[in-house]
Design an enzyme around this catalytic site. Structure first.
Site, PDB file in Angstrom:
ATOM      1  N   GLY A   1       0.807  -1.215   0.000  1.00  0.00           N
ATOM      2  CA  GLY A   1       0.000   0.000   0.000  1.00  0.00           C
ATOM      3  C   GLY A   1       0.840   1.265   0.000  1.00  0.00           C
ATOM      4  O   GLY A   1       2.009   1.265   0.401  1.00  0.00           O
ATOM      5  N   GLN A   2       0.231   2.373  -0.442  1.00  0.00           N
ATOM      6  CA  GLN A   2       0.955   3.646  -0.525  1.00  0.00           C
ATOM      7  C   GLN A   2       1.453   4.109   0.847  1.00  0.00           C
ATOM      8  O   GLN A   2       2.593   4.558   0.986  1.00  0.00           O
ATOM      9  CB  GLN A   2       0.050   4.724  -1.128  1.00  0.00           C
ATOM     10  CG  GLN A   2      -0.354   4.475  -2.571  1.00  0.00           C
ATOM     11  CD  GLN A   2      -1.120   5.663  -3.136  1.00  0.00           C
ATOM     12  OE1 GLN A   2      -0.531   6.680  -3.477  1.00  0.00           O
ATOM     13  NE2 GLN A   2      -2.439   5.535  -3.234  1.00  0.00           N
TER      14      GLN A   2
ATOM     15  N   LEU B   1      -6.567 -10.356   5.208  1.00  0.00           N
ATOM     16  CA  LEU B   1      -7.676  -9.792   5.980  1.00  0.00           C
ATOM     17  C   LEU B   1      -8.984 -10.542   5.753  1.00  0.00           C
ATOM     18  O   LEU B   1      -9.922 -10.392   6.532  1.00  0.00           O
ATOM     19  CB  LEU B   1      -7.857  -8.305   5.652  1.00  0.00           C
ATOM     20  CG  LEU B   1      -6.723  -7.363   6.085  1.00  0.00           C
ATOM     21  CD1 LEU B   1      -7.163  -5.908   5.969  1.00  0.00           C
ATOM     22  CD2 LEU B   1      -6.247  -7.647   7.498  1.00  0.00           C
TER      23      LEU B   1
ATOM     24  N   ALA C   1      -6.335  -2.334   2.923  1.00  0.00           N
ATOM     25  CA  ALA C   1      -7.755  -2.139   2.617  1.00  0.00           C
ATOM     26  C   ALA C   1      -8.071  -2.588   1.204  1.00  0.00           C
ATOM     27  O   ALA C   1      -7.179  -2.701   0.355  1.00  0.00           O
ATOM     28  CB  ALA C   1      -8.133  -0.666   2.784  1.00  0.00           C
ATOM     29  N   TYR C   2      -9.361  -2.820   0.979  1.00  0.00           N
ATOM     30  CA  TYR C   2      -9.888  -3.003  -0.379  1.00  0.00           C
ATOM     31  C   TYR C   2     -10.191  -1.598  -0.894  1.00  0.00           C
ATOM     32  O   TYR C   2     -11.058  -0.919  -0.351  1.00  0.00           O
ATOM     33  CB  TYR C   2     -11.159  -3.855  -0.329  1.00  0.00           C
ATOM     34  CG  TYR C   2     -11.784  -4.142  -1.681  1.00  0.00           C
ATOM     35  CD1 TYR C   2     -11.733  -5.419  -2.228  1.00  0.00           C
ATOM     36  CD2 TYR C   2     -12.440  -3.141  -2.401  1.00  0.00           C
ATOM     37  CE1 TYR C   2     -12.312  -5.687  -3.464  1.00  0.00           C
ATOM     38  CE2 TYR C   2     -13.000  -3.401  -3.638  1.00  0.00           C
ATOM     39  CZ  TYR C   2     -12.940  -4.677  -4.165  1.00  0.00           C
ATOM     40  OH  TYR C   2     -13.500  -4.934  -5.387  1.00  0.00           O
ATOM     41  N   THR C   3      -9.464  -1.143  -1.925  1.00  0.00           N
ATOM     42  CA  THR C   3      -9.575   0.260  -2.348  1.00  0.00           C
ATOM     43  C   THR C   3     -10.120   0.447  -3.763  1.00  0.00           C
ATOM     44  O   THR C   3     -10.157   1.576  -4.250  1.00  0.00           O
ATOM     45  CB  THR C   3      -8.206   0.958  -2.253  1.00  0.00           C
ATOM     46  OG1 THR C   3      -7.257   0.231  -3.049  1.00  0.00           O
ATOM     47  CG2 THR C   3      -7.710   1.021  -0.813  1.00  0.00           C
TER      48      THR C   3
ATOM     49  N   ASP D   1     -12.679   9.691   3.310  1.00  0.00           N
ATOM     50  CA  ASP D   1     -13.731  10.694   3.099  1.00  0.00           C
ATOM     51  C   ASP D   1     -15.018  10.074   2.562  1.00  0.00           C
ATOM     52  O   ASP D   1     -16.095  10.674   2.665  1.00  0.00           O
ATOM     53  CB  ASP D   1     -13.246  11.758   2.110  1.00  0.00           C
ATOM     54  CG  ASP D   1     -12.806  11.163   0.778  1.00  0.00           C
ATOM     55  OD1 ASP D   1     -11.838  10.381   0.773  1.00  0.00           O
ATOM     56  OD2 ASP D   1     -13.430  11.469  -0.259  1.00  0.00           O
TER      57      ASP D   1
ATOM     58  N   TYR E   1     -17.909   0.844  -1.249  1.00  0.00           N
ATOM     59  CA  TYR E   1     -16.597   1.111  -0.662  1.00  0.00           C
ATOM     60  C   TYR E   1     -16.737   1.948   0.614  1.00  0.00           C
ATOM     61  O   TYR E   1     -16.201   1.599   1.669  1.00  0.00           O
ATOM     62  CB  TYR E   1     -15.695   1.821  -1.670  1.00  0.00           C
ATOM     63  CG  TYR E   1     -14.422   2.366  -1.066  1.00  0.00           C
ATOM     64  CD1 TYR E   1     -13.407   1.515  -0.646  1.00  0.00           C
ATOM     65  CD2 TYR E   1     -14.237   3.746  -0.894  1.00  0.00           C
ATOM     66  CE1 TYR E   1     -12.241   2.009  -0.064  1.00  0.00           C
ATOM     67  CE2 TYR E   1     -13.079   4.244  -0.323  1.00  0.00           C
ATOM     68  CZ  TYR E   1     -12.086   3.381   0.087  1.00  0.00           C
ATOM     69  OH  TYR E   1     -10.941   3.877   0.665  1.00  0.00           O
TER      70      TYR E   1
ATOM     71  N   LYS F   1     -15.913   0.828   4.517  1.00  0.00           N
ATOM     72  CA  LYS F   1     -14.941   1.522   5.361  1.00  0.00           C
ATOM     73  C   LYS F   1     -15.591   2.028   6.654  1.00  0.00           C
ATOM     74  O   LYS F   1     -14.971   2.005   7.721  1.00  0.00           O
ATOM     75  CB  LYS F   1     -14.308   2.683   4.591  1.00  0.00           C
ATOM     76  CG  LYS F   1     -13.354   2.256   3.478  1.00  0.00           C
ATOM     77  CD  LYS F   1     -12.125   1.517   3.988  1.00  0.00           C
ATOM     78  CE  LYS F   1     -11.159   2.432   4.705  1.00  0.00           C
ATOM     79  NZ  LYS F   1      -9.926   1.716   5.156  1.00  0.00           N
TER      80      LYS F   1
END
Length: 295
Positions: A13-14, A40, A63-65, A105, A128, A132
């Site tokens: 991930g970033q 996960l 995460a699932y993004t 957000d 999504y 979250k």
């Protein structure tokens, strides 16, 4: 005294990759845990892997993004972002360490005129966002020793993101149409990583309840996607890239399976007041990432 050990979920991930890069400069040891050791969607894999990392704090970043794809992969999105996040928080409680969970957000519907506060009602309009938000609920239910950090419009030299997409398109295009009626706070993953490390240090040092709960963590300033694109191309010209003209279009002119929030602007004042953390202006961080990629 040995350095603080922070386990972060998600090796690729970033934010995880940014934390790994920052660790030595900030005097902390970052242990990234991810597949195949941690899945996960397989909660039983989580505690043993985190226990082996022997962390002082856990950053729950995996995460699932895939926002659009989540509409047709609801079960996977909720398994990873909901139950998976909850399992990470349960592991943190079992190990007696704080958990810092990254959220988004997208938990808001985007209809508010001003910046969103942590106390504003949530109302996700996508699978999504709903997944979250479920993760936030499960983390809060699993342990009191948690902090949830909502961020937005994340970019970095790593993985797939808007900034890298613009640079790629700019190589072959002289003009682009970019959505101009969605507003947010572009946020560098490196800035998020630095904020998470500072917050983790504070949570380990203090059990003060003020440092627990929900916080917003975004770059300073605001933009729409067209503004963001123009800034990326302006920075790229400094490295010999040709100019690219950006025309702002409406969300209706850019069909998408998911209705994006028109307003993704989050107020980070609570973070500043309680933690003393302020992320840099987004233009400054954008220039830094462009320089990393093109310099």
């Amino acid at each position: 005294m040995s350095p603080l050990r922070i386990a972060v979920t998600g090796k690729e991930g970033q934010v995880a990759r940014s934390m790994i890069a920052l660790g030595p400069d900030m005097g902390v040891e970052i242990i990234a845990v991810g597949r195949p050791d941690v899945d996960l969607q397989n909660p039983a894999s989580i505690l043993p892997a985190l226990e082996a990392a022997r962390p002082d704090a856990i950053v729950s970043a995996a995460a699932y993004t895939a926002v659009d794809k989540a509409e047709t992969e609801k079960d996977a999105a909720f398994a990873i972002n909901g139950a998976g996040a909850g399992a990470v928080a349960h592991a943190a409680r079992a190990l007696g360490v704080p958990v810092l969970h990254l959220s988004t957000d997208y938990v808001f519907d985007g209809s508010k005129a001003e910046r969103y506060l942590e106390t504003d009602p949530t109302g996700p309009t996508s699978v999504y966002g709903a997944s979250k938000l479920e993760g936030e609920r499960q983390v809060a239910a699993a342990t009191d020793d948690h902090a949830i950090f909502r961020t937005a419009w994340v970019y970095s030299p790593y993985g797939a993101n808007f900034l890298k997409t613009m640079l790629r398109l700019g190589e072959t295009r002289d003009a682009l149409s970019v959505v101009g009626d969605q507003f947010g706070c572009p946020t560098s993953a490196e800035d998020i990583a630095r904020g998470m490390i500072l917050a983790a240090q504070t949570m380990v040092e203090s059990d003060d309840a003020r440092y627990r709960g929900v916080f917003h963590l975004t770059g300073s300033g605001e933009a729409n996607w067209a503004d963001f694109a123009r800034e990326i191309f302006s920075c790229a010209e400094g490295f010999g890239r040709k100019p690219v003209t950006v025309t702002a279009i409406t969300s209706d002119q850019y069909p998408s399976p998911v209705k994006r929030p028109a307003n993704s602007r989050l107020s980070s004042e609570k973070l500043q007041q309680i933690y003393g953390i302020v992320l840099p202006p987004w233009r400054q961080s954008t220039a830094k990432v462009v320089a990393t990629l093109l310099g």
